[in-house]
Structures are given as structure tokens and as C-alpha cells.
Scaffold this active site. Structure first.
Site, short mmCIF file in Angstrom:
data_model
loop_
_atom_site.label_atom_id
_atom_site.label_comp_id
_atom_site.label_asym_id
_atom_site.label_seq_id
_atom_site.Cartn_x
_atom_site.Cartn_y
_atom_site.Cartn_z
CE1 TYR A 144 -21.66 16.18 -75.31
CE2 TYR A 144 -20.25 17.16 -73.64
CZ TYR A 144 -20.81 17.19 -74.89
OH TYR A 144 -20.55 18.24 -75.74
CG LEU A 152 -22.31 25.65 -80.93
CD1 LEU A 152 -21.00 24.87 -80.79
CD2 LEU A 152 -22.08 27.12 -80.56
N GLY A 161 -24.82 17.42 -84.37
CA GLY A 161 -26.04 16.83 -83.80
C GLY A 161 -25.76 15.84 -82.69
N GLY A 162 -26.65 15.79 -81.72
CA GLY A 162 -26.56 14.81 -80.65
C GLY A 162 -26.78 15.45 -79.29
P1 NAI Z 1 -27.35 21.91 -78.83
O1 NAI Z 1 -27.83 20.94 -77.82
O2 NAI Z 1 -27.90 23.28 -78.80
O3 NAI Z 1 -27.57 21.31 -80.30
C1 NAI Z 1 -27.53 19.93 -80.58
C2 NAI Z 1 -28.60 19.61 -81.59
O4 NAI Z 1 -28.56 18.21 -81.86
C3 NAI Z 1 -30.02 19.95 -81.09
O5 NAI Z 1 -30.66 20.85 -81.97
C4 NAI Z 1 -30.72 18.61 -81.05
O6 NAI Z 1 -32.09 18.67 -81.44
C5 NAI Z 1 -29.91 17.79 -82.06
N1 NAI Z 1 -30.04 16.36 -81.80
C6 NAI Z 1 -30.05 15.73 -80.58
N2 NAI Z 1 -30.29 14.42 -80.73
C7 NAI Z 1 -30.45 14.21 -82.07
C8 NAI Z 1 -30.74 13.07 -82.84
N3 NAI Z 1 -30.93 11.85 -82.28
N4 NAI Z 1 -30.85 13.21 -84.19
C9 NAI Z 1 -30.67 14.43 -84.76
N5 NAI Z 1 -30.40 15.55 -84.08
C10 NAI Z 1 -30.29 15.45 -82.74
O7 NAI Z 1 -25.75 21.93 -78.72
P2 NAI Z 1 -24.74 23.07 -79.21
O8 NAI Z 1 -24.31 23.85 -78.05
O9 NAI Z 1 -25.25 23.74 -80.42
O10 NAI Z 1 -23.48 22.16 -79.60
C11 NAI Z 1 -23.34 21.62 -80.90
C12 NAI Z 1 -22.32 20.50 -80.84
O11 NAI Z 1 -21.09 21.00 -80.34
C13 NAI Z 1 -22.73 19.35 -79.92
O12 NAI Z 1 -22.32 18.12 -80.52
C14 NAI Z 1 -21.93 19.59 -78.66
O13 NAI Z 1 -21.64 18.36 -77.99
C15 NAI Z 1 -20.66 20.23 -79.23
N6 NAI Z 1 -20.01 21.10 -78.27
C16 NAI Z 1 -20.57 22.31 -77.94
C17 NAI Z 1 -19.94 23.17 -77.06
C18 NAI Z 1 -20.48 24.52 -76.75
O14 NAI Z 1 -19.79 25.29 -76.06
N7 NAI Z 1 -21.68 24.87 -77.20
C19 NAI Z 1 -18.69 22.76 -76.40
C20 NAI Z 1 -18.19 21.47 -76.81
C21 NAI Z 1 -18.83 20.69 -77.73
C1 15L Z 2 -19.77 21.20 -73.84
O1 15L Z 2 -19.34 20.17 -74.36
C2 15L Z 2 -21.20 21.55 -73.87
O2 15L Z 2 -21.82 21.16 -75.07
C3 15L Z 2 -21.47 23.02 -73.62
O3 15L Z 2 -22.84 23.17 -73.29
C4 15L Z 2 -20.60 23.60 -72.51
O4 15L Z 2 -20.96 23.06 -71.28
C5 15L Z 2 -19.13 23.30 -72.78
O5 15L Z 2 -18.90 21.93 -73.09
C6 15L Z 2 -18.20 23.67 -71.61
O6 15L Z 2 -17.49 22.80 -71.14
O7 15L Z 2 -18.18 24.85 -71.24
#
Ligand code: NAI
Ligand code: 15L
Length: 263
Positions: free
Chosen positions: A135, A14, A72-73
Site C-alpha cells: 500500500y 474522507l 479512490g483506491g
Molecule cells: P476509504 O477506503 O474509506 O475510501 C476509499 C474509496 O475508494 C472507497 O469508497 C472505495 O470504494 C473506493 N475504491 C476502491 N477501489 C476502487 C476502484 N477500483 N475504483 C473506484 N473506487 C475505488 O478510504 P479513506 O479513509 O476515505 O481514504 C481516502 C484516501 O485517503 C485513500 O486513498 C487513502 O489511501 C488516503 N489516506 C487516508 C488516510 C486516513 O487517515 N483516512 C491516511 C492516509 C491516506
Molecule cells: C492510512 O494510509 C490509512 O488509509 C488509514 O486508514 C490510517 O491507517 C492511516 O494511514 C494511519 O496511518 O493512521
């Protein structure tokens, strides 16, 4: 001068998407992640590598930003140690650093904070949280940290309880949980632009006919979703009986040890 937005987790799925879209809208960006940014930097963006667990590094990236989009996380279910490091310790570092500077935080919370509600139940944002693992619990902590930071210090935050942010829905659950990329952009921009937000919780979901989620702060911050997963229906059910039973889907089934799934 355009506002400077710090985007954490910028090298993730994202983050990469929003980096391009926010830059195209004219924001100046400070992108940050623990790993390098894999794409060419968008116009007007800088990248600062930082681990959220390192409090001094977090203060450094937060300094002088006008607002923060915190992505991030750890983004999936994992054992508690890595989740606590990045999503509880790291998140607390970020809020504390932002408190010192007074920046609004737009936080990527998750549907996994309420994942143990059954599918088909309609939820309001104020309903009790039912995290479906460590999580989801860390996202619940983030929302409550934002609550405390506003009540005690007046620090504003918008908690986007994101469903499934994907280019398009691919399974039946997503007909309820899908957040389109365009609606994600609309939500983040609304959260950044709103005059006042206080502590806001907004379902990060498109205008899906089958959404389980209502009654949040979307209207108050000016978020109006425009997409609807329904045009992709029907889609196949996936996963085992636990996965199919609960809103959090496959995350609920990870390490699930109850003999029955009765409430
Ligand atoms: P992703 O896993 O692709 O990106 C997360 C980023 O956080 C990674 O680039 C990682 O290197 C970085 N990261 C991890 N640990 C870290 C640390 N200690 N210090 C600094 N950076 C760190 O996840 P995505 O899909 O891009 O999601 C972004 C955010 O949105 C996350 O917080 C996720 O929990 C939340 N989210 C995403 C959903 C989705 O459908 N993609 C759904 C619900 C929530
Ligand atoms: C999340 O929180 C995750 O970051 C993402 O990878 C998906 O699994 C999403 O929820 C989901 O529930 O579809």
C-alpha cells in the site's frame, strides 16, 4: 460558474466528509466511486459510478472537470494484486486522463510511503521514501508519477502525505500523525485554490506539537493547519513492539519477517 471538482473515492470515509464540505463552499462536484454514494447527494453534486481499473470509465469521469481530488483506491495494507489494480493501474489511468485535459490532481498519498522511519525521527518531505508495504509503495509510485507528469508534461499535482485523518486522536501515535477533519478541508481547499503548485508534497498533518514531519510545500500552496493533537494527550500506546517502533504503526507489523528491527 463555480468550478467543477471530480472527487474519486467519494463513497469512502474522507470522500463523504469532503463531499459535504466542498459543496458547502460552493464547488460543483462530480462524485465517483466503484460503489454507490451512501448519502443524499449534496447540493449541486452528481454521482458517476466507475472502476478506476476501467480506463474508458476513468476518461468519462475526468472529462470537463476543472480539477481532481483523488481519494479512490485501496486505503489499507493488502496483498499486492488488489493494490496494483486500484492504486497503480487505476492511478495511472487517472493521471493519463488528466494529462489529456490538463487538470490539477490533488492526491491522497499516505504516511505509509515513509512508514519504516523510526518514531521520533524528524523527516523532510524530500527525504528518501521508506514504504512499509505494498500500500505504501503504491503511494510512493503516485508521488513519483506526479513528479514525472510535471517534469515531462507540466501537469500539476499536490500530494497530501496524510497521517491519520480522524475526528480525534485515539492513541499515542496519533499525537504525531493526526490530521483533523477541519485541517483536511483546509489542505484540500488550499491545493485547489493555489495559483500554481507544480509538483508539491505536503504533509497531511495538523499543527501537532509532536509532529515528526517538516519542510514540505505547505507554505508554497498556502496550507496553514490550525489544530493540534496535544490537547488530547496523554493517549495510550497501542500494538506490538514493531508497531510501536516505526512511524507507520500497525501497517509495518503486517507480514513483518525480519529477525531484528535494527536499521
Ligand atoms: P476509504 O477506503 O474509506 O475510501 C476509499 C474509496 O475508494 C472507497 O469508497 C472505495 O470504494 C473506493 N475504491 C476502491 N477501489 C476502487 C476502484 N477500483 N475504483 C473506484 N473506487 C475505488 O478510504 P479513506 O479513509 O476515505 O481514504 C481516502 C484516501 O485517503 C485513500 O486513498 C487513502 O489511501 C488516503 N489516506 C487516508 C488516510 C486516513 O487517515 N483516512 C491516511 C492516509 C491516506
Ligand atoms: C492510512 O494510509 C490509512 O488509509 C488509514 O486508514 C490510517 O491507517 C492511516 O494511514 C494511519 O496511518 O493512521
Amino acid at each position: 460558474m463555480a468550478r467543477l471538482i471530480l472527487v474519486t473515492g467519494a463513497s469512502g470515509t474522507l470522500g463523504r466528509l469532503l463531499a459535504g464540505r466542498l459543496a458547502a463552499r460552493g464547488y460543483r462536484l462530480r462524485l465517483s466511486d466503484i460503489i454507490p454514494f451512501p448519502d443524499p447527494l449534496p447540493q449541486g453534486a452528481e454521482f458517476v459510478q466507475a472502476d478506476l481499473v476501467d480506463d474508458a470509465a476513468v476518461v468519462n469521469v475526468v472529462t470537463d472537470a476543472d480539477a481532481i481530488v483523488h481519494l479512490g483506491g485501496i486505503s489499507v495494507e493488502k496483498p499486492f494484486r488488489p493494490v496494483i489494480d486500484a492504486n497503480i493501474l487505476g492511478l495511472t489511468h487517472l493521471f493519463e486522463a488528466a494529462r489529456a485535459e490538463g487538470q490539477r490532481i490533488v492526491f491522497a498519498s499516505s504516511n505509509h510511503a515513509i512508514g519504516f522511519y523510526q518514531r521520533g525521527e524528524t523527516l523532510a518531505a524530500a527525504d528518501p521514501m521508506r514504504p512499509d508495504g505494498y500500500y505504501g509503495l503504491s503511494k510512493a509510485y503516485g508521488e513519483l508519477l506526479g513528479r514525472m507528469m510535471f517534469d515531462k508534461h507540466g501537469l500539476e499535482s499536490v500530494h497530501m502525505r496524510i497521517g491519520s485523518c480522524l475526528p480525534k486522536p485515539t492513541e499515542a501515535r496519533h499525537l504525531s500523525t493526526w490530521l483533523s477533519h477541519d485541517d483536511l478541508e483546509r489542505l484540500v481547499v488550499a491545493a485547489l485554490k493555489a495559483k500554481k503548485t507544480g509538483h508539491a508534497i505536503v504533509w497531511g498533518v495538523s499543527a501537532n506539537q509532536r509532529s515528526w514531519w517538516k519542510d514540505d510545500d505547505a507554505e508554497r500552496i498556502g496550507y496553514v493547519p490550525q489544530d493540534d493533537a496535544e490537547r488530547f494527550a496523554p493517549l495510550p500506546e497501542e500494538g506490538d513492539a514493531i508497531t510501536r517502533r516505526f512511524q507507520g504503526g500497525s501497517f509495518t507489523a503486517i507480514d513483518y519477517t525480519r529477525a531484528t528491527a535494527e536499521p
